[in-house]
Write an enzyme that holds these catalytic residues in place. Structure first.
Site: not given
Ligand code: UDX
Ligand code: ADP
Length: 474
Positions: A13, A37, A95, A278
């Site tokens: 979650a 979760d 992960t 990510c």
């Molecule tokens: C990213 C991907 O965009 C998304 O598709 C994937 O599912 C998860 O990873 P996120 O990390 O949530 O998403 O945000 P994103 O908007 O991509 O920004 C990532 C980082 O890059 C941030 O720190 C942001 O400030 C920075 N950024 C982004 C810049 O510095 N300049 C930009 O022009 C765009």
């Molecule tokens: P993401 O950004 O990928 O959503 P988060 O860390 O915000 O990652 O969320 C992942 C969630 O998965 C956490 O709240 C964690 O407690 C939950 N989680 C991890 N392993 C399990 C599991 N085996 N069963 C249920 N929940 C889990």
């Protein structure tokens, strides 16, 4: 045989599972969705009557939760029960990069995926579709398959279809990204399972946007999409340093190159380096896979994207220290923004962590403001970052949180904009210049402020990617 999905379970979650299930619930009122979760605190927050307390802040999320929660969207810690009743299970767990053991520092830690797969194997009632939502290393589907079919439990009578359906939402715009995705990617072998998952998305997404591939292409595409996006940011950040040295203006350069359709305008904002859960993790993963297959040049190529990102973050703290006469010991510094980007309360890998850490090592007294990040979370991040640092005790600075920006800025030596929250634009910068201690500095690491508003004010002003435009300058 066509598969009909009436009951979904989402394991995890978090930032992906919560918003994704909320949007599916909104568009599929006939499907019951249970988000489970292990973390009972998190589930409690998802169930909190006060929508301000949801564990994830995303614009528009609270409205959907208000509409669907208790009807077809439920949050629970009863993992067994909801796996048992599900026709389709999304795995949406964390992960992170492994900290120890084989592949430490590069490979993803799959222990939460493995645990989820074991629980599915144990409790699922059969003919269940398992969907990988989390970003995963290529070939994880094999691991999941092996575990769910392992013979030391009763799963041999059960039937599982494994699909990869990576989530491309970006935090801060998650709801809009889920409502209007550029594409939905589904990788898998079983046509019926793919059709069943597609049918869910078809409730609000056009058919031509639903792409199907083999499972490995789908897993790899997610890593590569993130690697390309991160690479673009490192590229523009490298150019920001050239701009500062040459007298060019990064905003103008970004605009000029972005008009080229082949380059495009998005993702060309220079900043303090990319953060988020990510980009770094996925590139480390790509490096790990490349090395595993003996592709050292490929690994080195992607490593450079991370090297540039670290360099950009460190470069900014060095500039701040240098401009403040090489010492910030006992100076009052106000930090505006701590989340890794605007419109989220997420601090994972935020460049603010390393920048604040460096300023603390130099003895600065930081006053930190962020509209959405919980001060406890900032405290955890800074404590963790300082713990691993031997220099910490040499020149120990301090950090405090503030809700009153103007009070914090009174007699401050510098203000640093680290996150592009729009509210910082609307501050009264004239008043700020009058209450700060002279010589006062604004460091705008996001090029957020309008230079026209600041240039008329008597304050030192540094912004990312902006050099001296004087023609006589050399
Ligand atoms: C990213 C991907 O965009 C998304 O598709 C994937 O599912 C998860 O990873 P996120 O990390 O949530 O998403 O945000 P994103 O908007 O991509 O920004 C990532 C980082 O890059 C941030 O720190 C942001 O400030 C920075 N950024 C982004 C810049 O510095 N300049 C930009 O022009 C765009
Ligand atoms: P993401 O950004 O990928 O959503 P988060 O860390 O915000 O990652 O969320 C992942 C969630 O998965 C956490 O709240 C964690 O407690 C939950 N989680 C991890 N392993 C399990 C599991 N085996 N069963 C249920 N929940 C889990």
């Amino acid at each position: 045989m066509s598969l009909k999905v009436k009951n979904i379970c989402c394991i995890g979650a978090g930032y992906v599972g919560g918003p994704t299930m909320a949007v599916i619930a909104k568009h599929c009122p006939k499907i019951q969705i249970n988000v489970v979760d292990l973390n009972s605190e998190r589930i409690k927050k998802w169930n909190d009557k006060n929508l301000e307390n949801l564990p994830v802040f995303e614009p528009g999320l609270d409205e959907i939760i208000k509409k669907c929660r208790g009807l077809n969207l439920h949050f629970s810690t009863d993992i067994k029960k909801h796996i048992e009743s599900a026709d389709l299970i999304f795995i949406s767990v964390n992960t992170p990069t492994k900290k120890t053991g084989v592949g430490a520092g590069f490979a993803s830690d799959l222990k939460w995926i493995e645990k989820s797969a074991r629980e599915i194997s144990k409790y699922a009632s059969g003919n269940t579709i398992i969907v990988e939502k989390s970003t995963l290393p290529v070939k994880t589907a094999s691991t999941i398959k092996e575990i769910v079919y392992s013979s030391n439990n009763s799963s041999h009578n059960k039937n599982f279809h494994i699909l990869s359906n990576p989530e491309f939402l970006a935090e801060g715009t998650a709801i809009n990204d889920l409502e209007n995705p550029d594409r939905v990617l589904i990788g898998g072998e079983n046509k019926n399972a793919i059709e069943a998952l597609s049918n869910i998305y078809l409730n609000w997404i056009k058919e031509e946007k639903i792409l199907t591939t083999n499972i490995w292409s789908s897993e790899l595409s997610k890593l590569i999409a993130n690697a390309f996006l991160a690479q673009r940011i490192s590229s523009i950040n490298s150019v920001s340093a050239i701009c500062e040295s040459t007298g060019a203006d990064i905003k103008e350069v970004s605009m000029a190159i972005g008009y080229d359709k082949r380059i495009g305008r998005d993702f060309l904002d220079a900043g303090p380096g990319f953060g988020g859960s990510c980009f770094k993790k996925d590139i480390l993963n790509l490096i790990y896979i490349s090395k595993h297959y003996g592709l050292d040049e490929v690994a080195n190529y992607w490593q450079q994207v991370l090297t540039m990102n670290n360099w950009q973050t460190r470069r900014i703290s060095r500039i701040i220290i240098e401009k403040l006469f090489g010492t910030i010991a006992d100076k009052k510094i106000v930090v505006l923004g701590f989340s890794f980007k605007a419109n989220t309360n997420d601090t994972r890998e935020s460049p603010a962590i390393n920048i604040c850490q460096e300023l603390l090592i130099e003895g600065g007294n930081l006053f930190i403001y962020d509209p959405k990040v919980d001060p406890l979370q900032i405290d955890i991040e800074l404590r963790e970052s300082m713990q691993g640092n031997n220099e910490y005790h040499i020149n120990e600075g301090s950090w405090n949180f503030t809700n009153d920006i103007y009070e914090a800025l009174t007699n401050a030596d510098a203000v640093i904009i680290l996150t592009e929250w729009q509210e910082f634009k609307n501050l009264n910068w004239l008043k700020i210049s009058q209450i700060m201690r002279r010589p006062a500095w604004i460091f705008d690491t996001r090029y957020l402020l309008n230079p026209k508003d600041i240039n008329s004010i008597d304050i030192n002003y540094w912004r990312i990617g902006y050099g001296n435009t004087n023609l006589d300058h050399n």
